[in-house]
Design a protein around this motif. Structure first.
Motif, PDB file in Angstrom:
ATOM      1  N   ARG A   1      22.039  54.033  56.697  1.00 18.96           N
ATOM      2  CA  ARG A   1      23.424  53.658  56.392  1.00 18.96           C
ATOM      3  C   ARG A   1      24.400  54.508  57.194  1.00 18.96           C
ATOM      4  NH1 ARG A   1      26.023  54.470  50.361  1.00 18.96           N
ATOM      5  NH2 ARG A   1      27.723  52.947  50.520  1.00 18.96           N
TER       6      ARG A   1
ATOM      7  N   GLU B   1      23.814  47.804  52.989  1.00 17.77           N
ATOM      8  CA  GLU B   1      24.671  47.711  51.802  1.00 17.77           C
ATOM      9  C   GLU B   1      24.121  46.672  50.824  1.00 17.77           C
ATOM     10  OE1 GLU B   1      26.868  49.800  51.126  1.00 17.77           O
ATOM     11  OE2 GLU B   1      27.315  50.732  53.046  1.00 17.77           O
TER      12      GLU B   1
ATOM     13  N   ASN C   1      25.363  46.894  47.072  1.00 23.34           N
ATOM     14  CA  ASN C   1      26.818  46.902  47.293  1.00 23.34           C
ATOM     15  C   ASN C   1      27.211  45.567  47.925  1.00 23.34           C
ATOM     16  OD1 ASN C   1      26.935  49.605  46.405  1.00 23.34           O
ATOM     17  ND2 ASN C   1      26.417  50.330  48.466  1.00 23.34           N
ATOM     18  N   LYS C   2      27.139  44.514  47.121  1.00 28.20           N
ATOM     19  CA  LYS C   2      27.232  43.155  47.656  1.00 28.20           C
ATOM     20  C   LYS C   2      28.591  42.822  48.260  1.00 28.20           C
ATOM     21  CE  LYS C   2      23.519  41.166  44.884  1.00 28.20           C
ATOM     22  NZ  LYS C   2      23.103  40.055  44.012  1.00 28.20           N
ATOM     23  N   GLU C   3      29.651  43.312  47.646  1.00 29.75           N
ATOM     24  CA  GLU C   3      30.995  42.992  48.171  1.00 29.75           C
ATOM     25  C   GLU C   3      31.204  43.654  49.539  1.00 29.75           C
ATOM     26  OE1 GLU C   3      34.005  40.651  48.108  1.00 29.75           O
ATOM     27  OE2 GLU C   3      32.827  40.814  46.245  1.00 29.75           O
ATOM     28  N   ILE C   4      30.778  44.915  49.659  1.00 29.22           N
ATOM     29  CA  ILE C   4      30.899  45.617  50.948  1.00 29.22           C
ATOM     30  C   ILE C   4      30.021  44.924  51.996  1.00 29.22           C
ATOM     31  CG2 ILE C   4      30.436  47.783  52.171  1.00 29.22           C
ATOM     32  CD1 ILE C   4      30.983  49.247  49.531  1.00 29.22           C
TER      33      ILE C   4
END
Length: 778
Positions: A518, A542, A547-550
């Motif tokens: 990352r 991600e 961290n699905k939205e990112i």
């Protein structure tokens, strides 16, 4: 500084070819930064003087301005007017993803920026060459250094060719698809470099020809070897032979043709200036020596390479005609502006008809690629440059009387013509070292036409620029800093990403490993914010970290930077599906196929998604299309359908009426015990063979082997007899029929089959051996 500037100038000319042709980020950075540094140092040195005018520099500057324009974000309404098809690409990708920002003509900003930097460095080097070579001593020195360099490089290239371990410099492994010669990964590009330099060597060879005034041949030969200049003359001649021989040994068809045509141009310009026509005989002698030298290594490989033009199929390099036809379709849809400089590799998969997975990074025709990337506008600006250059330079040349200048000018123009011809079938001008030498020859031609070679005269016939050097200095400082900073960013981003590039991201990675990946991908994207691959890698991490939205935002960024990448589009589509936006997901997954039509992985991903959401009929239609494109992948799609609980008859209904899919499916049926259905499918498959001229016969033998293994020899014989009807002159089929007859104990018929084989191919060793064995048994 007086010593550093000439040294740096020569260093650029020598380094660029040696650095594998300067096709990698590190070598491009060194070349571009060195050019602008050299120009900056020259500007500082001459800040109280004036620069000289450079023919065609204004059209060259307009080309650079146009490339920058391709990078500028435009309002969607304006983009729709200027380039309707580019607008449609964004409409089918970026806009449906929810992004409504301004967008550029270029569909890959990173690639276009790279091209801007590369072509800017060419323009700077052209300008630099003209300024540097107004000094008569520097002009002579540069010419001699290039000749020595080319001679030594060709000697090394020949040695490496003869003692090759398939590594450049005997150290570096070839990347996939390479065909090394000298320091170049591609032999055609080595030939491109040498064919540009060869006329220069010939010109100096002719210039140094000793003048003998003896009557008898014996006296002339005696005098020749007593002259001090003879050794130099012979050495230059040997260098010319080495250089030309190395070009022939590359087996580059267009390279060989271009070299020969450049000599014709050389001779024509030679005669037009009414120079001593007897020296034309020397060119003929050199040609004969080259032919004899190549003959030492054998002409057969060269003729075989020419023959391949007719026979080529799936090798990307050998499918030029098909790539050109595909490229014409790109030109038709982007006629005015193109898709952005350097973006051929991105747009081509949308129009590709060449089967297979090999990457087509270039059109193998520089002029077609300039049109696909830059459109009619770029063509017009390039033509304008050539017209202005030719008018001003040939006008100056017509007044030249100095023999050295005349020879160098003719050599420069001949070298330019050779690479112009070669570029019609290759992408030499997209290889940084070759493009550099191309622009260097333009600068050399200007210098040869204008630099005064006598000490009692002014340096050059060129007029001084009205703009002072002090006024230009800030612009050059900005350009130098810009090139340095951007290239540093590219290199740093590449450095960070190289740490994680080959790591396969899975659930098995530890938390520390995921954080390391990352961190590396994030840093790479910070230093190089135009590289879509870095954002895509970061998004994958991600997503794995939940961290699905990112992740979604980074996938969107990757698509925004490269909206025609099928992988990015489909991955974003799956993300949208996870967010329950099925309509958007469907469009993106389908777009992934549209922009990568020959990549079966795109079809498999869409098929899996369609089955997952219960749209089975649509999935079947996509499978059918995929198999038509690549029939050899039938087994993979059959597996998918089996996993989705489709029965044998449902699977058969999906398969297109082609021999390969039917044979593969029948093979599966035999292995699962459904022999009756398999035999019906085999019968149908034979009916389709006539429609497929490229049908691989290996499928026939695998089925025959199955029957033989099961002890069903009569069925195996009937099967092979039917195959023989379609391929009556195939020796391998006849050998197999004879083998079955032997197993059945019918020796006479087996012998008849082997005799038929020997009638078709008298040297078929296995048939001879089998006949002898049968005769011995009798």
């Amino acid at each position: 500084m007086d010593k550093i500037i000439p040294f740096l100038f020569i260093f650029i000319l020598i380094f660029s070819p040696l650095a594998f042709g300067t096709v990698e980020t590190w070598s491009l950075a060194i070349m571009e930064i060195s050019i602008f540094l050299c120009l900056l140092m020259l500007t500082i040195k001459n800040k109280n003087l004036a620069f000289y005018e450079v023919p065609g520099i204004i059209p060259f500057a307009l080309i650079l301005i146009y490339i920058l324009f391709q990078l500028i974000p435009l309002p969607p309404a304006l983009l729709k007017i200027i380039s309707p098809e580019t607008y449609r690409i964004y409409q089918d990708t970026v806009f449906i993803s929810g992004l409504n920002s301004w967008l550029s003509i270029s569909i890959n900003k990173k690639q276009t920026l790279l091209e801007f930097l590369r072509i800017s460095s060419y323009a700077a080097f052209y300008f630099l060459t003209v300024q540097m070579l107004t000094d008569r001593k520097m002009l002579r020195k540069t010419v001699y250094v290039i000749i020595i360099f080319a001679s030594v490089l060709s000697c090394f290239a020949i040695l490496q060719h003869l003692l090759s371990n398939n590594k450049i410099y005997w150290l570096r492994e070839l990347p996939y698809g390479g065909s090394l010669f000298g320091p170049y990964v591609n032999r055609n590009h080595y030939a491109g470099l040498m064919e540009m330099i060869f006329p220069l060597i010939i010109s100096i060879f002719l210039l140094y020809k000793p003048h003998l005034h003896y009557v008898s041949l014996r006296d002339k030969i005696s005098a020749l070897f007593n002259l001090k200049s003879t050794n130099l003359y012979l050495l230059i001649g040997f260098g010319a032979i080495l250089t030309a021989t190395s070009v022939f040994l590359t087996l580059s068809r267009t390279g060989i043709i271009s070299l020969c045509i450049s000599m014709i141009v050389f001779g024509m310009l030679f005669m037009l200036r009414s120079i001593d026509k007897k020296r034309g005989i020397i060119i003929i002698i050199i040609g004969i020596l080259i032919v004899l030298s190549v003959g030492w290594f054998g002409w057969k490989p060269i003729f075989e390479r020419f023959e391949k033009l007719k026979e080529a199929r799936y090798n990307i390099e050998e499918t030029r005609l098909q790539i050109w036809n595909d490229s014409i379709e790109i030109v038709k849809e982007f006629p005015l502006t193109g898709t952005g400089m350097g973006t051929f590799i991105n747009i081509y998969p949308r129009y590709r008809t060449v089967p297979g997975n090999a990457v087509a990074a270039h059109a193998h025709n520089d002029y077609l690629e300039f049109f696909t990337d830059g459109g009619a506008i770029l063509y017009f600006l390039c033509l304008l440059f050539l017209i202005v250059f030719a008018y001003k330079v040939f006008k100056a040349f017509s007044k030249r009387k100095d023999i050295f200048s005349i020879y160098i000018f003719i050599a420069s123009v001949s070298g330019i013509v050779s690479i112009i011809i070669h570029s019609a079938t290759d992408f030499n001008l997209h290889i940084a070292a070759n493009g550099l030498y191309f622009t260097f020859l333009f600068g050399l031609a200007v210098s040869a036409a204008n630099t005064r070679m006598h000490h009692n005269l002014n340096n050059t016939n060129l007029r001084e620029l009205k703009i002072s050097v002090k006024a230009i200095l800030p612009i050059i400082v900005v350009l130098f800093l810009l090139v340095s900073v951007i290239n540093s960013g590219f290199l740093t981003g590449e450095f960070y990403f190289s740490k994680i590039k080959d790591i396969k991201i899975t659930d098995n990675l530890s938390s520390d490993e995921l954080q390391e990946i990352r961190s590396a991908s994030t840093r790479a994207s910070i230093f190089d914010p135009l590289e879509a691959e870095y954002f895509y890698a970061s998004a994958n991490i991600e997503w794995l970290l939940a961290n699905k939205e990112i992740a979604k935002m980074r996938y969107l960024k990757a698509v925004w930077l490269n909206p025609v990448n099928g992988e990015y589009l489909q991955r974003l589509g799956l993300v949208m599906s996870d967010f329950k936006k099925y309509d958007i997901a469907d469009k993106l997954l389908r777009a992934g196929i549209d922009f990568d039509k020959q990549n079966i992985s795109r079809y498999k991903r869409y098929v899996a998604w369609l089955f997952a959401i219960g749209r089975n009929d649509e999935a079947k239609n996509i499978i059918r299309k995929a198999i038509i494109i690549e029939p050899e992948k039938t087994r993979e799609f059959v597996t998918i359908m089996i996993l989705k609980k489709l029965d044998d008859y449902e699977i058969l209904s999906v398969l297109p009426e082609m021999p390969v899919p039917y044979f593969i499916f029948a093979d599966y049926l035999l292995k699962t015990g459904n022999e009756k259905m398999a035999e019906i499918i085999y019968t149908n498959a034979f009916d389709f063979i006539k429609q497929d001229s490229n049908f691989p016969k290996s499928y026939i033998f695998s089925i025959k082997n199955y029957y033989v293994k099961k002890g069903r020899l009569d069925e195996a014989l009937n099967f092979m007899k039917k195959a023989e009807m379609f391929f009556p002159n195939d020796t391998k089929i006849k050998i197999n029929i004879g083998d079955i007859y032997e197993k059945l104990g019918i020796k006479d018929k087996a012998a008849d089959e082997y005799k038929k084989v020997l009638t078709l191919d008298p040297n078929y060793f296995d048939a001879k051996l089998r006949l002898e064995r049968l005769s011995a048994k009798k």
